[in-house]
Design a protein around this motif. Structure first.
Motif, PDB file in Angstrom:
ATOM      1  N   GLU A 241       0.815  -1.212   0.000  1.00 21.73           N
ATOM      2  CA  GLU A 241       0.000   0.000   0.000  1.00 21.73           C
ATOM      3  C   GLU A 241       0.851   1.265   0.000  1.00 21.73           C
ATOM      4  O   GLU A 241       0.385   2.336  -0.401  1.00 21.73           O
ATOM      5  N   GLN A 242       2.101   1.168   0.485  1.00 24.60           N
ATOM      6  CA  GLN A 242       2.962   2.345   0.550  1.00 24.60           C
ATOM      7  C   GLN A 242       3.702   2.609  -0.755  1.00 24.60           C
ATOM      8  O   GLN A 242       4.376   3.625  -0.889  1.00 24.60           O
ATOM      9  N   ALA A 243       3.570   1.709  -1.733  1.00 30.81           N
ATOM     10  CA  ALA A 243       4.307   1.855  -2.997  1.00 30.81           C
ATOM     11  C   ALA A 243       3.852   3.091  -3.772  1.00 30.81           C
ATOM     12  O   ALA A 243       4.673   3.786  -4.385  1.00 30.81           O
ATOM     13  N   GLU A 244       2.560   3.385  -3.753  1.00 24.31           N
ATOM     14  CA  GLU A 244       2.057   4.541  -4.500  1.00 24.31           C
ATOM     15  C   GLU A 244       2.641   5.842  -3.943  1.00 24.31           C
ATOM     16  O   GLU A 244       2.997   6.753  -4.702  1.00 24.31           O
ATOM     17  N   ARG A 245       2.750   5.901  -2.633  1.00 20.11           N
ATOM     18  CA  ARG A 245       3.335   7.096  -2.014  1.00 20.11           C
ATOM     19  C   ARG A 245       4.796   7.261  -2.410  1.00 20.11           C
ATOM     20  O   ARG A 245       5.254   8.367  -2.703  1.00 20.11           O
ATOM     21  N   LEU A 246       5.518   6.142  -2.453  1.00 22.84           N
ATOM     22  CA  LEU A 246       6.923   6.198  -2.853  1.00 22.84           C
ATOM     23  C   LEU A 246       7.053   6.552  -4.325  1.00 22.84           C
ATOM     24  O   LEU A 246       7.987   7.273  -4.720  1.00 22.84           O
ATOM     25  N   HIS A 247       6.129   6.073  -5.148  1.00 25.32           N
ATOM     26  CA  HIS A 247       6.161   6.391  -6.576  1.00 25.32           C
ATOM     27  C   HIS A 247       5.979   7.885  -6.790  1.00 25.32           C
ATOM     28  O   HIS A 247       6.656   8.501  -7.632  1.00 25.32           O
ATOM     29  N   THR A 248       5.082   8.498  -6.037  1.00 27.69           N
ATOM     30  CA  THR A 248       4.862   9.945  -6.144  1.00 27.69           C
ATOM     31  C   THR A 248       6.124  10.716  -5.785  1.00 27.69           C
ATOM     32  O   THR A 248       6.497  11.681  -6.461  1.00 27.69           O
ATOM     33  N   GLU A 249       6.794  10.271  -4.724  1.00 27.20           N
ATOM     34  CA  GLU A 249       8.023  10.933  -4.307  1.00 27.20           C
ATOM     35  C   GLU A 249       9.133  10.723  -5.337  1.00 27.20           C
ATOM     36  O   GLU A 249       9.921  11.647  -5.614  1.00 27.20           O
ATOM     37  N   ALA A 250       9.196   9.525  -5.936  1.00 32.95           N
ATOM     38  CA  ALA A 250      10.193   9.254  -6.965  1.00 32.95           C
ATOM     39  C   ALA A 250       9.959  10.125  -8.194  1.00 32.95           C
ATOM     40  O   ALA A 250      10.913  10.643  -8.798  1.00 32.95           O
ATOM     41  N   ALA A 251       8.703  10.304  -8.569  1.00 30.08           N
ATOM     42  CA  ALA A 251       8.388  11.154  -9.721  1.00 30.08           C
ATOM     43  C   ALA A 251       8.799  12.599  -9.455  1.00 30.08           C
ATOM     44  O   ALA A 251       9.281  13.300 -10.355  1.00 30.08           O
ATOM     45  N   ARG A 252       8.645  13.046  -8.226  1.00 29.33           N
ATOM     46  CA  ARG A 252       9.033  14.412  -7.890  1.00 29.33           C
ATOM     47  C   ARG A 252      10.550  14.600  -7.954  1.00 29.33           C
ATOM     48  O   ARG A 252      11.049  15.602  -8.454  1.00 29.33           O
ATOM     49  N   LEU A 253      11.284  13.600  -7.445  1.00 28.10           N
ATOM     50  CA  LEU A 253      12.743  13.722  -7.378  1.00 28.10           C
ATOM     51  C   LEU A 253      13.429  13.419  -8.706  1.00 28.10           C
ATOM     52  O   LEU A 253      14.425  14.060  -9.058  1.00 28.10           O
ATOM     53  N   LEU A 254      12.885  12.431  -9.436  1.00 27.08           N
ATOM     54  CA  LEU A 254      13.551  11.994 -10.671  1.00 27.08           C
ATOM     55  C   LEU A 254      12.998  12.663 -11.913  1.00 27.08           C
ATOM     56  O   LEU A 254      13.581  12.558 -12.987  1.00 27.08           O
ATOM     57  N   GLY A 255      11.833  13.283 -11.776  1.00 28.14           N
ATOM     58  CA  GLY A 255      11.303  14.025 -12.901  1.00 28.14           C
ATOM     59  C   GLY A 255      10.368  13.238 -13.792  1.00 28.14           C
ATOM     60  O   GLY A 255      10.811  12.393 -14.573  1.00 28.14           O
ATOM     61  N   GLY A 256       9.085  13.516 -13.661  1.00 27.83           N
ATOM     62  CA  GLY A 256       8.080  12.951 -14.553  1.00 27.83           C
ATOM     63  C   GLY A 256       8.097  11.451 -14.631  1.00 27.83           C
ATOM     64  O   GLY A 256       8.141  10.748 -13.645  1.00 27.83           O
ATOM     65  N   GLU A 257       8.076  10.939 -15.864  1.00 31.78           N
ATOM     66  CA  GLU A 257       8.016   9.498 -16.099  1.00 31.78           C
ATOM     67  C   GLU A 257       9.350   8.947 -16.593  1.00 31.78           C
ATOM     68  O   GLU A 257       9.404   7.869 -17.186  1.00 31.78           O
ATOM     69  N   ARG A 258      10.442   9.662 -16.380  1.00 31.87           N
ATOM     70  CA  ARG A 258      11.739   9.238 -16.916  1.00 31.87           C
ATOM     71  C   ARG A 258      12.433   8.264 -15.959  1.00 31.87           C
ATOM     72  O   ARG A 258      13.607   8.385 -15.683  1.00 31.87           O
ATOM     73  N   PHE A 259      11.674   7.311 -15.463  1.00 29.56           N
ATOM     74  CA  PHE A 259      12.273   6.299 -14.587  1.00 29.56           C
ATOM     75  C   PHE A 259      11.392   5.054 -14.602  1.00 29.56           C
ATOM     76  O   PHE A 259      10.221   5.089 -14.986  1.00 29.56           O
ATOM     77  N   ARG A 260      11.995   3.957 -14.171  1.00 28.84           N
ATOM     78  CA  ARG A 260      11.261   2.691 -14.079  1.00 28.84           C
ATOM     79  C   ARG A 260      11.060   2.351 -12.608  1.00 28.84           C
ATOM     80  O   ARG A 260      12.000   2.431 -11.810  1.00 28.84           O
ATOM     81  N   PHE A 261       9.851   1.952 -12.270  1.00 26.84           N
ATOM     82  CA  PHE A 261       9.462   1.712 -10.872  1.00 26.84           C
ATOM     83  C   PHE A 261       8.851   0.318 -10.783  1.00 26.84           C
ATOM     84  O   PHE A 261       7.739   0.088 -11.241  1.00 26.84           O
ATOM     85  N   ASP A 262       9.600  -0.647 -10.244  1.00 27.94           N
ATOM     86  CA  ASP A 262       9.146  -2.038 -10.164  1.00 27.94           C
ATOM     87  C   ASP A 262       8.925  -2.430  -8.708  1.00 27.94           C
ATOM     88  O   ASP A 262       9.819  -2.241  -7.865  1.00 27.94           O
ATOM     89  N   VAL A 263       7.763  -2.991  -8.445  1.00 28.78           N
ATOM     90  CA  VAL A 263       7.408  -3.434  -7.090  1.00 28.78           C
ATOM     91  C   VAL A 263       7.444  -4.951  -7.033  1.00 28.78           C
ATOM     92  O   VAL A 263       6.766  -5.623  -7.814  1.00 28.78           O
ATOM     93  N   ASN A 264       8.227  -5.484  -6.126  1.00 29.67           N
ATOM     94  CA  ASN A 264       8.314  -6.936  -5.933  1.00 29.67           C
ATOM     95  C   ASN A 264       7.751  -7.262  -4.547  1.00 29.67           C
ATOM     96  O   ASN A 264       8.452  -7.152  -3.541  1.00 29.67           O
TER      97      ASN A 264
END
Length: 414
Positions: A241-264
């Motif tokens: 459930e916390q993955a979405e929150r981390l994805h939002t923070e990653a998008a802010r720090l890394l910029g838009g959609e220029r990254f890959r986000f894999d949840v295992n």
């Protein structure tokens, strides 16, 4: 006569019904206590599994640097994190292992040549091979975040044995692609690990061999000349459930959609979901027991009241208050809660353990339930629910007494 004393005499005089009520209360208390103990055990194990296993999120992208990995690793959902910065180093005074398979005539040294592959990390225990138990430390200790500013390494056992190295010894490393005049950096060996995988059947360059894989703090590897852009960073969070929150923070720090986000979260689901199903079953069991217990005891008390209408009529005719008659029936039922609770304390723990193991055995990915621990709070909750059941089971059927008069009770032939 005091209605409490009458209740005691009534229990002694009606031994068969007293035994029946005690047996029903015993079953109710045992099941209630077992449900609470099962809930407590699954909650503790779920919390421990979340702490130990968690969910791994792997982030890759052009915007990923050591600085952004540190910033993302400091966000609230993250428990631990591990940036991975890889490179090939040239050792001095240390001979890498070589492939036992003859080198093909058309094979080249590749990018690794005769060097060692070094991986910069923060925590070796977060690496999949170490976390799964395939790789294990055989001497010294693991590499942790406390080593972030130190020049230390983990070596594979075969590499250490070949060069007669042990924990506390030092090795000299530098970037294989560095200039000749660049000095070698001295690294202390803090641990020796063992990777059980055999060498591959085909020829490979030394840097590609499993035994030549070296681990060091990511800052030290960066200082060797391998830059500040890790190939990936792995973040451990508590739940999916916390993955979405981390994805939002990653998008802010890394910029838009220029990254890959894999949840295992496979390991998490394999361990946590069966526990949650058992906990949900225990919760449903508590509701079912409470409702059914109140209904069953209520029907028994209702039948008892109908059988004792003559007694009630005589007591009302003698001036006894109606609420005391209801109180007498309540005391007769509630007093049985004490011995029932004492007996349930002996049987509830065994019931909870067997029920938990049986339910978990039906899951595809089974896990053993932790030790069932009985606490005073559990007995207190069972006592409170039992008392509530006793009140509902006696007060509700006793409402009819409040509507009647002595004459109507004594003359009613129904």
């Amino acid at each position: 006569m005091n209605f409490v004393k009458r209740a005691a005499l009534s229990l002694v005089a009606r031994r068969a019904k007293t035994a029946l009520l005690l047996g029903i209360f015993l079953v109710i208390c045992t099941l209630l206590l077992g449900g609470f103990l099962l809930q407590g055990a699954t909650s503790r194990q779920e919390a421990e599994a979340q702490r130990r296993i968690g969910v791994d999120v792997t982030v890759r992208g052009d915007g990923l640097t050591l600085a952004t990995a540190d910033a993302l690793g400091s966000s609230p959902p993250v428990v631990r994190y591990n940036p991975l910065l890889r490179g090939v180093v040239k050792p001095r005074g240390l001979s890498p292992l070589t492939s036992d398979v003859p080198r093909p005539g058309d094979a080249t040294d590749g990018s690794g040549g005769d060097g060692l592959t070094v991986t910069g990390i923060r925590d070796s225990e977060m690496l999949l091979d170490f976390a799964s138990g395939r790789n294990r430390i055989v001497s010294g200790r693991a590499l942790t975040e406390k080593d972030a500013r130190r020049d230390v390494v983990l070596l594979e056992r075969r590499l250490a044995d070949k060069n007669e190295l042990a924990v506390g010894d030092t090795v000299e490393l530098r970037s294989r692609d560095g200039k000749r005049e660049e000095p070698f950096e001295i690294f202390e060996i803090i641990g020796v690990y063992e990777d059980p995988r055999p060498d591959p059947p085909q020829w490979m360059t030394p840097s590609e061999l499993i035994a030549n894989q070296v681990y060091a703090p990511v800052a030290a590897v960066s200082a060797l000349g391998f830059g500040t852009r890790p190939s990936e960073a792995v973040f451990k969070i508590g739940s999916p459930e916390q993955a979405e929150r981390l994805h939002t923070e990653a998008a802010r720090l890394l910029g838009g959609e220029r990254f890959r986000f894999d949840v295992n979260d496979k390991a998490f689901r394999d361990q946590i979901l069966p526990l949650r199903r058992v906990g949900a079953f225990a919760g449903s069991l508590l509701w079912l027991i409470g409702l059914s217990g109140a209904v069953i005891l209520g029907l028994i008390v209702l039948l008892t009241i109908r059988e004792r209408r003559d007694e009630l009529g005589m007591l009302l005719a003698l001036g006894e208050k109606k609420w005391k008659l209801i109180g007498q029936h309540t005391v007769e039922v509630a007093v049985l809660l004490v011995p029932a609770l004492a007996l349930a304390a002996l049987a509830g723990q065994s019931f909870a353990q067997q029920a938990g193991e049986t339910l978990l055995a039906r899951e595809e990915h089974t896990t053993s339930l932790p030790e069932i621990r009985m606490q005073a709070a559990d007995l207190g909750r069972v006592a409170g629910i039992g008392l509530g059941i006793a009140l509902v089971a006696t007060v509700v059927p006793g409402i009819g007494i409040l509507r009647l008069h002595p004459r109507s009770i004594l003359t009613d032939t129904e």
